[in-house]
Design a protein around this motif. Structure first.
Motif, short mmCIF file in Angstrom:
data_model
loop_
_atom_site.label_atom_id
_atom_site.label_comp_id
_atom_site.label_asym_id
_atom_site.label_seq_id
_atom_site.Cartn_x
_atom_site.Cartn_y
_atom_site.Cartn_z
N LYS A 21 69.43 56.34 51.14
CA LYS A 21 69.56 56.80 52.40
C LYS A 21 70.37 55.69 53.22
CE LYS A 21 67.53 60.92 51.88
NZ LYS A 21 68.44 62.11 51.95
N GLY A 22 70.48 54.51 52.42
CA GLY A 22 70.96 53.24 53.01
C GLY A 22 72.05 52.52 51.92
N ILE A 23 72.57 51.40 52.44
CA ILE A 23 73.25 50.36 51.59
C ILE A 23 72.18 49.78 50.62
CG2 ILE A 23 74.84 48.62 51.28
CD1 ILE A 23 75.90 49.36 54.19
N SER A 24 72.27 49.76 49.17
CA SER A 24 71.35 48.97 48.59
C SER A 24 71.90 48.38 47.38
CB SER A 24 70.34 49.91 47.94
OG SER A 24 70.73 50.87 47.16
N PHE A 25 71.32 47.43 46.80
CA PHE A 25 71.63 46.66 45.71
C PHE A 25 70.26 45.92 45.11
CE2 PHE A 25 74.25 44.28 42.80
CZ PHE A 25 75.53 45.03 42.54
N ALA A 26 70.45 45.62 43.82
CA ALA A 26 69.36 45.10 42.94
C ALA A 26 69.77 43.53 42.72
CB ALA A 26 68.96 45.86 41.77
N HIS A 27 68.72 42.74 42.87
CA HIS A 27 68.82 41.44 42.78
C HIS A 27 67.80 40.65 42.03
CE1 HIS A 27 72.94 41.18 44.54
NE2 HIS A 27 72.46 41.28 45.86
#
Length: 274
Positions: free
Chosen positions: A175-181
């Motif tokens: 539902k939003g902007i996401s990224f995995a780090h």
């Protein structure tokens, strides 16, 4: 130039530097070194217009464009944060209230390396910014927790339209902007390891059961926010503050909404966390 520590946790005030004037190479190198060593640097009593702040920030690296409508009319790398009004409507980003600990742009592939905030108007009380030391938080974790999260990634998410300032209003990654780090990232300049999760934007740890992810995140949030790892900055007009998003987190104290708080922000683009 003089460097004065601000707290045992992190932070230093740099005196004798006018950011609006040209700065020679050796002096600027000393400023960068002070930033890397102290994580947050403060230059008080500055008199900076928009162009002057941009010029100084660009010495540290490429600036990131603002992804919302709150950018300056003349420079899309400049954002105004606060509760000024025009025609009865608030015109700044993130205008009011307390804001949980977070790292800027952690939900993007290349999060901000640094954030530079300049104070134009400040309330008589409140609105302080708290900075937490991610290095110290990582070092304080139990060895079994370090081992558990060592090779794992966490998913970070943010909703620009919602202007979320507390965890209970976090949206789902789709539902939003996401990224995995990486949960633990290594700083490219200092080679030190820092926790890279935060209460406001970290949704979950990948490849763990929900309960285990929540347990580990809660423990890490509590460790990050321990008072001995935090410096609280009390703003004055003309403060220029630069923090390192690769190894710090920041939060905002509440303040009287009837008082004005107005800040000018630029962010310096970073690389992909490792």
């Amino acid at each position: 130039m003089k460097i004065v520590p601000l707290s045992p946790a992190l932070g230093a005030e740099i005196r004798g530097v006018d950011a609006a004037r040209p700065i020679d190479g050796p002096t600027f190198s000393a400023i960068v070194e002070a930033w890397h060593q102290n994580l947050v640097i403060v230059l008080r009593g500055q008199n900076l217009d928009e162009d002057g702040q941009v010029r100084f920030a660009e010495r540290f690296g490429e600036l990131s464009p603002i992804h919302t409508s709150h950018h300056s009319d003349t420079n899309k790398a400049v954002m105004y944060i606060g509760n000024r009004k025009k025609d009865g409507k608030i015109i700044g980003a993130l205008p009011l209230g307390e804001m949980h600990f977070h790292s800027d742009q952690c939900y993007q592939e290349r999060p901000a390396m640094g954030t530079m905030l300049y104070s134009i108007e400040v309330p008589a009380e409140g609105g302080n910014t708290l900075f937490a030391n991610g290095y110290k938080a990582y070092e304080a974790l139990p060895s079994e927790v370090k081992e558990k999260v060592r090779e794992r990634k966490a998913v970070h998410v943010y909703d620009y339209d919602g202007g979320v300032v507390e965890r209970r209003n976090m949206v789902a990654p789709d539902k939003g902007i996401s990224f995995a780090h990486p949960v633990v990232r290594t700083h490219p300049a200092t080679a030190r390891k820092s926790l890279y999760v935060n209460r406001l934007m970290t949704h979950h740890i990948e490849d763990l059961a929900h309960e285990e992810s929540e347990r580990l995140l809660a423990l890490m949030f509590e460790t990050i926010e321990r008072p001995e790892f935090v410096y609280e900055h009390r703003w004055r007009v003309g403060d220029l503050v630069l923090w390192d998003n690769r190894c710090t987190l920041h939060a905002r104290r509440d303040f009287d909404p009837d008082e004005r708080r107005w800040m000018r922000r630029v962010t310096i683009k970073g690389d992909v966390p490792r």
